[in-house]
Design a protein around this motif. Sequence first.
Motif, PDB file in Angstrom:
ATOM      1  N   ILE A  36       0.864  -1.175   0.000  1.00  0.00           N
ATOM      2  CA  ILE A  36       0.000   0.000   0.000  1.00  0.00           C
ATOM      3  C   ILE A  36       0.904   1.230   0.000  1.00  0.00           C
ATOM      4  O   ILE A  36       1.795   1.365   0.828  1.00  0.00           O
ATOM      5  CB  ILE A  36      -0.904   0.017   1.242  1.00  0.00           C
ATOM      6  N   VAL A  37       0.658   2.107  -0.932  1.00  0.00           N
ATOM      7  CA  VAL A  37       1.468   3.315  -1.041  1.00  0.00           C
ATOM      8  C   VAL A  37       0.705   4.451  -0.381  1.00  0.00           C
ATOM      9  O   VAL A  37      -0.434   4.732  -0.726  1.00  0.00           O
ATOM     10  CB  VAL A  37       1.751   3.661  -2.525  1.00  0.00           C
ATOM     11  N   GLU A  38       1.353   5.078   0.590  1.00  0.00           N
ATOM     12  CA  GLU A  38       0.702   6.210   1.242  1.00  0.00           C
ATOM     13  C   GLU A  38       1.171   7.504   0.589  1.00  0.00           C
ATOM     14  O   GLU A  38       2.286   7.586   0.081  1.00  0.00           O
ATOM     15  CB  GLU A  38       0.969   6.217   2.741  1.00  0.00           C
ATOM     16  N   GLN A  39       0.320   8.477   0.628  1.00  0.00           N
ATOM     17  CA  GLN A  39       0.645   9.774   0.063  1.00  0.00           C
ATOM     18  C   GLN A  39       1.645  10.490   0.972  1.00  0.00           C
ATOM     19  O   GLN A  39       1.767  10.188   2.155  1.00  0.00           O
ATOM     20  CB  GLN A  39      -0.622  10.617  -0.080  1.00  0.00           C
ATOM     21  N   TRP A  40       2.375  11.447   0.415  1.00  0.00           N
ATOM     22  CA  TRP A  40       3.403  12.171   1.152  1.00  0.00           C
ATOM     23  C   TRP A  40       2.841  12.806   2.424  1.00  0.00           C
ATOM     24  O   TRP A  40       3.413  12.682   3.506  1.00  0.00           O
ATOM     25  CB  TRP A  40       4.019  13.239   0.247  1.00  0.00           C
ATOM     26  N   ASN A  41       1.710  13.487   2.314  1.00  0.00           N
ATOM     27  CA  ASN A  41       1.108  14.148   3.466  1.00  0.00           C
ATOM     28  C   ASN A  41       0.698  13.134   4.531  1.00  0.00           C
ATOM     29  O   ASN A  41       0.834  13.391   5.722  1.00  0.00           O
ATOM     30  CB  ASN A  41      -0.088  14.996   3.031  1.00  0.00           C
ATOM     31  N   MET A  75       2.151  10.288   5.104  1.00  0.00           N
ATOM     32  CA  MET A  75       3.384   9.825   5.729  1.00  0.00           C
ATOM     33  C   MET A  75       3.873  10.851   6.757  1.00  0.00           C
ATOM     34  O   MET A  75       4.271  10.483   7.863  1.00  0.00           O
ATOM     35  CB  MET A  75       4.478   9.592   4.693  1.00  0.00           C
ATOM     36  N   LEU A  76       3.833  12.133   6.409  1.00  0.00           N
ATOM     37  CA  LEU A  76       4.262  13.176   7.334  1.00  0.00           C
ATOM     38  C   LEU A  76       3.405  13.178   8.598  1.00  0.00           C
ATOM     39  O   LEU A  76       3.924  13.294   9.714  1.00  0.00           O
ATOM     40  CB  LEU A  76       4.208  14.552   6.660  1.00  0.00           C
ATOM     41  N   GLN A  77       2.098  13.032   8.426  1.00  0.00           N
ATOM     42  CA  GLN A  77       1.189  12.998   9.571  1.00  0.00           C
ATOM     43  C   GLN A  77       1.448  11.769  10.444  1.00  0.00           C
ATOM     44  O   GLN A  77       1.429  11.848  11.670  1.00  0.00           O
ATOM     45  CB  GLN A  77      -0.269  13.022   9.106  1.00  0.00           C
ATOM     46  N   ARG A  78       1.722  10.628   9.828  1.00  0.00           N
ATOM     47  CA  ARG A  78       2.013   9.399  10.573  1.00  0.00           C
ATOM     48  C   ARG A  78       3.302   9.552  11.367  1.00  0.00           C
ATOM     49  O   ARG A  78       3.365   9.198  12.539  1.00  0.00           O
ATOM     50  CB  ARG A  78       2.108   8.197   9.626  1.00  0.00           C
ATOM     51  N   HIS A  79       4.331  10.121  10.740  1.00  0.00           N
ATOM     52  CA  HIS A  79       5.605  10.331  11.435  1.00  0.00           C
ATOM     53  C   HIS A  79       5.439  11.281  12.615  1.00  0.00           C
ATOM     54  O   HIS A  79       6.002  11.042  13.687  1.00  0.00           O
ATOM     55  CB  HIS A  79       6.661  10.867  10.467  1.00  0.00           C
ATOM     56  N   LYS A  80       4.679  12.336  12.438  1.00  0.00           N
ATOM     57  CA  LYS A  80       4.424  13.281  13.519  1.00  0.00           C
ATOM     58  C   LYS A  80       3.712  12.583  14.667  1.00  0.00           C
ATOM     59  O   LYS A  80       4.099  12.727  15.839  1.00  0.00           O
ATOM     60  CB  LYS A  80       3.580  14.445  12.999  1.00  0.00           C
TER      61      LYS A  80
END
Length: 70
Positions: free
Chosen positions: A7-12, A14-19
Amino acid sequence: TKRSKYIVEQWNEMLQRHKRERIEALQSLSESGYTQTQAAKILGCKLSKLNTYVKRYDIDWKVIRQGVRS
């Protein structure tokens, strides 16, 4: 074409998940009773950087005054 099994997540996303993961990690360290100084050493970052992040995201961290034991 062959469909990817990942599953490919969108850039935004991914940023929200990392935060979210960073905040959860800091909350875990706080709840485990580590001081911010100890947590900064564990994470390998400067205390000032950790303190700024804690304040920015309103993470509840019990403050232990230097030289005072609870």
